[in-house]
Design a protein around this motif. Structure first.
Motif, mmCIF file in Angstrom:
data_model
loop_
_atom_site.group_PDB
_atom_site.id
_atom_site.type_symbol
_atom_site.label_atom_id
_atom_site.label_comp_id
_atom_site.label_asym_id
_atom_site.label_seq_id
_atom_site.Cartn_x
_atom_site.Cartn_y
_atom_site.Cartn_z
ATOM 1 N N PHE A 2 38.941 24.305 -71.702
ATOM 2 C CA PHE A 2 37.820 24.301 -71.087
ATOM 3 C C PHE A 2 37.722 22.906 -70.096
ATOM 4 C CE2 PHE A 2 36.553 27.358 -74.170
ATOM 5 C CZ PHE A 2 36.026 28.226 -73.537
ATOM 6 N N GLN A 3 38.506 21.793 -70.779
ATOM 7 C CA GLN A 3 38.646 20.676 -69.944
ATOM 8 C C GLN A 3 39.572 20.938 -68.605
ATOM 9 O OE1 GLN A 3 40.119 18.134 -73.148
ATOM 10 N NE2 GLN A 3 38.187 17.113 -73.568
ATOM 11 N N LEU B 298 27.544 26.200 -70.232
ATOM 12 C CA LEU B 298 27.897 24.817 -70.038
ATOM 13 C C LEU B 298 27.700 24.385 -68.610
ATOM 14 C CD1 LEU B 298 31.184 24.280 -72.343
ATOM 15 C CD2 LEU B 298 28.732 23.663 -72.904
ATOM 16 N N ASP B 299 27.079 25.030 -67.678
ATOM 17 C CA ASP B 299 26.614 24.854 -66.358
ATOM 18 C C ASP B 299 27.902 24.648 -65.593
ATOM 19 O OD1 ASP B 299 23.905 25.579 -67.063
ATOM 20 O OD2 ASP B 299 23.774 23.597 -67.822
ATOM 21 N N LEU C 6 30.860 23.905 -80.227
ATOM 22 C CA LEU C 6 29.445 24.208 -79.867
ATOM 23 C C LEU C 6 28.608 24.244 -80.872
ATOM 24 C CD1 LEU C 6 30.398 27.120 -77.474
ATOM 25 C CD2 LEU C 6 29.671 25.061 -76.810
ATOM 26 N N MET C 7 28.903 24.593 -82.038
ATOM 27 C CA MET C 7 28.174 24.812 -83.206
ATOM 28 C C MET C 7 27.738 23.442 -83.750
ATOM 29 S SD MET C 7 27.655 27.984 -84.355
ATOM 30 C CE MET C 7 28.629 29.508 -84.260
ATOM 31 N N ASP D 18 24.661 19.450 -73.901
ATOM 32 C CA ASP D 18 24.897 17.815 -73.193
ATOM 33 C C ASP D 18 26.338 17.151 -73.687
ATOM 34 O OD1 ASP D 18 22.912 18.167 -71.206
ATOM 35 O OD2 ASP D 18 21.529 17.209 -72.316
ATOM 36 N N GLU D 19 26.329 17.261 -74.966
ATOM 37 C CA GLU D 19 27.401 16.567 -75.663
ATOM 38 C C GLU D 19 28.726 17.333 -75.367
ATOM 39 O OE1 GLU D 19 25.163 14.541 -79.797
ATOM 40 O OE2 GLU D 19 25.693 16.661 -79.829
ATOM 41 N N VAL D 20 28.484 18.394 -75.211
ATOM 42 C CA VAL D 20 30.160 19.262 -74.777
ATOM 43 C C VAL D 20 30.126 19.013 -73.501
ATOM 44 C CG1 VAL D 20 31.130 21.347 -74.666
ATOM 45 C CG2 VAL D 20 29.267 20.959 -76.794
#
Length: 235
Positions: free
Chosen positions: A17-18, A129-130, A217-218, A223-225
């Motif tokens: 995802f990065q 995650l937008d 995610l859990m 926002d942290e992710v």
């Protein structure tokens, strides 16, 4: 325009995802040969302090088949058990309710192909995650399966009008920066950041990196992710 190309994986680790966050367009390499015992249909999650596999069962999967041709076993044979394993692993996690709803919507995808389910797991999490990265599968667009390896990547970049091709560190041995430069392209590599976070009360001080994005995610807010998706790019 920055472009990445990767096989579709089910609930991949945060480095995937990065990579997606570092580019404008992400191509799912879904018409190449299936890799047995790889990450296309499985990933890892934490139950207590033990790492276990989360696996989507397939029908006669073989490295002679293209990823886009590999079929999933009928869901009534495995989905309930898989969701129960996820519940057992993460029911006490702070973000279980919202993430379990996301997982349910992903598995509700009406498809029998692992490429579609895996791709959907990525795109739906990116939407959660937008992220504004766009996605496309190689099987739908490029008509260049006669090309292999670096030549095919270069042709996809050309067709997309990309200026920069971005990859994970494992691609350093696969691609020649000089060859890309000759084609008018820059090649860059992201260095995934596997930032530690509290995974569970049972795991104590132990941190298990590079688990499925579901683990991230859990235990972390959206926002942290999103903050974790910041990447360092090298050439």
């Amino acid at each position: 325009m920055k472009l990445a190309i990767m096989q579709p994986y089910v609930f991949p680790y945060i480095g995937y995802f990065q990579l997606a966050a570092a580019v404008d367009r992400f191509v799912f390499y879904d018409d190449v040969n299936y890799i047995k015992n790889g990450w296309i249909n499985r990933n890892r999650m934490l139950i207590g302090d033990q790492v276990h596999y989360l696996t989507v069962p397939l029908v006669r999967a073989s490295s002679s088949l293209k990823i886009c041709d590999v079929q999933i076993q009928p869901r009534e044979q495995w989905l309930r058990k898989l969701l129960e394993s996820i519940r057992h692993a993460y029911a006490k996690a702070p973000h279980y309710t919202s993430v379990s709803e996301l997982i349910g919507s992903i598995f509700a995808t009406p498809t029998g192909r692992i490429s579609v389910l895996a791709s959907h797991s990525v795109t739906e999490i990116c939407r959660y995650l937008d992220m504004d990265t766009t996605f496309v599968p190689t099987s739908s667009d490029y008509a260049n399966t006669h090309l292999k390896g670096e030549e095919r990547v270069l042709d996809i970049c050309r067709q997309e009008g990309a200026r920069t091709y971005v990859n994970l560190p494992g691609g350093r041995d696969l691609y020649s920066p000089a060859r890309f430069a000759t084609a008018g392209l820059e090649i860059s590599f992201i260095e995934p950041e596997l930032r530690p976070y509290p995974q569970s009360a049972q795991s104590g001080s132990n941190f298990h990196p590079a688990l499925s994005i579901l683990d991230v995610l859990m235990y972390n807010s959206r926002d942290e992710v999103k903050d974790m998706l910041g990447v360092r790019v090298t050439t």
